[in-house]
Design a protein around this motif. Sequence first.
Motif, short mmCIF file in Angstrom:
data_model
loop_
_atom_site.label_atom_id
_atom_site.label_comp_id
_atom_site.label_asym_id
_atom_site.label_seq_id
_atom_site.Cartn_x
_atom_site.Cartn_y
_atom_site.Cartn_z
N UNK A 1 11.81 65.20 -22.89
CA UNK A 1 12.91 64.39 -22.40
C UNK A 1 12.60 63.58 -21.47
N UNK A 2 11.47 63.70 -20.69
CA UNK A 2 11.04 62.87 -19.91
C UNK A 2 10.40 61.19 -20.38
N UNK A 3 10.30 60.34 -19.93
CA UNK A 3 9.39 59.34 -20.27
C UNK A 3 8.14 59.71 -20.95
N UNK A 4 7.79 58.86 -22.10
CA UNK A 4 6.58 59.25 -22.76
C UNK A 4 5.68 58.10 -23.45
N UNK A 5 4.30 58.22 -23.11
CA UNK A 5 3.69 56.99 -23.52
C UNK A 5 2.87 57.55 -24.87
N UNK A 6 2.60 56.81 -25.86
CA UNK A 6 1.78 56.86 -27.13
C UNK A 6 0.31 56.58 -26.96
N UNK A 7 -0.69 57.64 -26.97
CA UNK A 7 -1.95 57.19 -26.64
C UNK A 7 -2.64 57.60 -27.88
N UNK A 8 -3.79 56.92 -28.19
CA UNK A 8 -4.72 56.98 -29.38
C UNK A 8 -4.36 56.12 -30.36
N UNK A 9 -5.39 55.09 -30.58
CA UNK A 9 -5.25 54.22 -31.68
C UNK A 9 -4.40 52.95 -31.41
N UNK A 10 -4.14 52.62 -30.20
CA UNK A 10 -3.24 51.48 -29.94
C UNK A 10 -4.03 50.40 -29.38
N UNK A 11 -4.01 49.03 -29.77
CA UNK A 11 -4.64 47.95 -29.46
C UNK A 11 -3.87 46.70 -29.65
N UNK B 1 2.71 69.42 -23.90
CA UNK B 1 3.87 68.48 -23.27
C UNK B 1 4.88 68.97 -22.81
N UNK B 2 5.47 70.12 -23.47
CA UNK B 2 6.68 70.77 -22.93
C UNK B 2 6.31 71.45 -21.59
N UNK B 3 5.11 72.17 -21.68
CA UNK B 3 4.77 73.07 -20.70
C UNK B 3 4.56 72.20 -19.37
N UNK B 4 3.93 70.89 -19.32
CA UNK B 4 3.86 70.13 -18.36
C UNK B 4 5.23 69.64 -17.99
N UNK B 5 6.18 69.04 -18.79
CA UNK B 5 7.55 69.02 -18.40
C UNK B 5 7.97 69.92 -17.76
N UNK B 6 7.95 71.27 -18.04
CA UNK B 6 8.89 72.31 -17.45
C UNK B 6 8.12 72.37 -16.01
N UNK B 7 6.71 71.99 -16.02
CA UNK B 7 6.08 72.21 -14.52
C UNK B 7 6.23 70.89 -13.61
N UNK B 8 7.26 70.01 -13.87
CA UNK B 8 7.68 68.89 -13.01
C UNK B 8 6.92 67.88 -13.37
N UNK B 9 5.93 67.42 -14.18
CA UNK B 9 5.20 66.03 -14.32
C UNK B 9 6.56 64.91 -14.48
N UNK B 10 6.19 63.90 -14.55
CA UNK B 10 7.45 62.85 -14.51
C UNK B 10 6.79 61.92 -15.85
N UNK B 11 5.95 61.78 -16.37
CA UNK B 11 5.69 61.23 -17.74
C UNK B 11 4.66 61.90 -18.68
N UNK B 12 4.89 61.83 -19.88
CA UNK B 12 4.03 62.43 -20.87
C UNK B 12 3.25 61.64 -21.49
N UNK B 13 2.00 61.44 -21.57
CA UNK B 13 1.04 60.49 -22.42
C UNK B 13 0.56 61.38 -23.68
N UNK B 14 1.25 61.35 -24.87
CA UNK B 14 0.60 62.21 -25.79
C UNK B 14 -0.26 61.55 -26.73
#
Length: 334
Positions: A181-191, A140-153
């Motif tokens: 630091x950028x907006x983040x979605x929680x994924x896996x096990x949500x319903x 996630x931190x690598x993707x953030x450094x490379x300019x993505x806008x949202x992380x889905x963890x």
Amino acid sequence: MPNTVRRGTMAIKTRITEMLGIDHPVVQGGMQWVGVAEMASAVSNAGGLGILTGLTQPDAKALAAEIERCRSMTDKPFGVNMTVFPTINAPDYKAYAQAIIDSGVKIVETAGTPAVRELWEMMKPHGILILHKCTAVRHALSAERNGVDVISIDGFECAGHPGEDDIPGLILIPAAADKVKIPMLASGGFGDGRGLAAALALGADGINMGTRFTATVEAPIHQAFKDAMVEGDERATDLIFRSYRNTARVAKNEISQAVVAAEREGKPFEEVAGLVKGVRGREGLQTGDTNHGIWSAGMIQGLIHDIPTCHELVTRIVADAEAIIRQRLNGMLA
């Protein structure tokens, strides 16, 4: 959770709803064979973010046509998923990306190998927001450094590929929230609403759901699969491809059990390749044979008890989350 009165439900506003221009912090993740226009438009019309799965379409031209079909079904924001798989015969990812750019879509969910960065480089100059799915904080931190806008963890509970670290969401989500630091979605096990309230409490700005959306009226799969998810519990999945370092969580069936047994015996991937090829899974989803191939489903099956419309599901999730925040949690304050 018992049904509650859902009149006057207020929207939950987060960085995700603000950035994506949606009413509710609920995103439908990309799902192979499932993320078509009927699915994505239904989620978007319900106030969430629907996502077309790019590689469900046979080529870039077909994806462009599917984007236009989805656009005819909703005037709300929707996105496209592009997952870069480790594969021998890779599709023309750049052609798919160009089709997305030419179509004017402004939200793309990505996942997969580091080669996906080439697609980011193509899309970012066109004002496309990138939601990147990760299974580890370091990624996630690598993707953030490379300019993505949202992380889905994506926690270990998820359907599909949970990574190789086996970190469940209860740990992974706040661990990522502490550093990303950028907006983040929680994924896996949500319903349900409990999951949304928990995700917000853990530091996420919304949730990304896959399996739960497949058990809806609009999901373009055979009713037998939807019924199987209602009947299944939290134990109704298998982890396959562990010995090949490409772990996948799928619904437990005759095929997944055969793969697990083959891996236990130390057999190479070639021994099971015929059982797990994508065309078998797609045929099963269409015919209703839940034992024909492998199909992705997460542990959230244990919390799926009905097959609502997407509108009913999203409305219920948000209303129940609001009730938990306003009533249950607030009532615990001395």
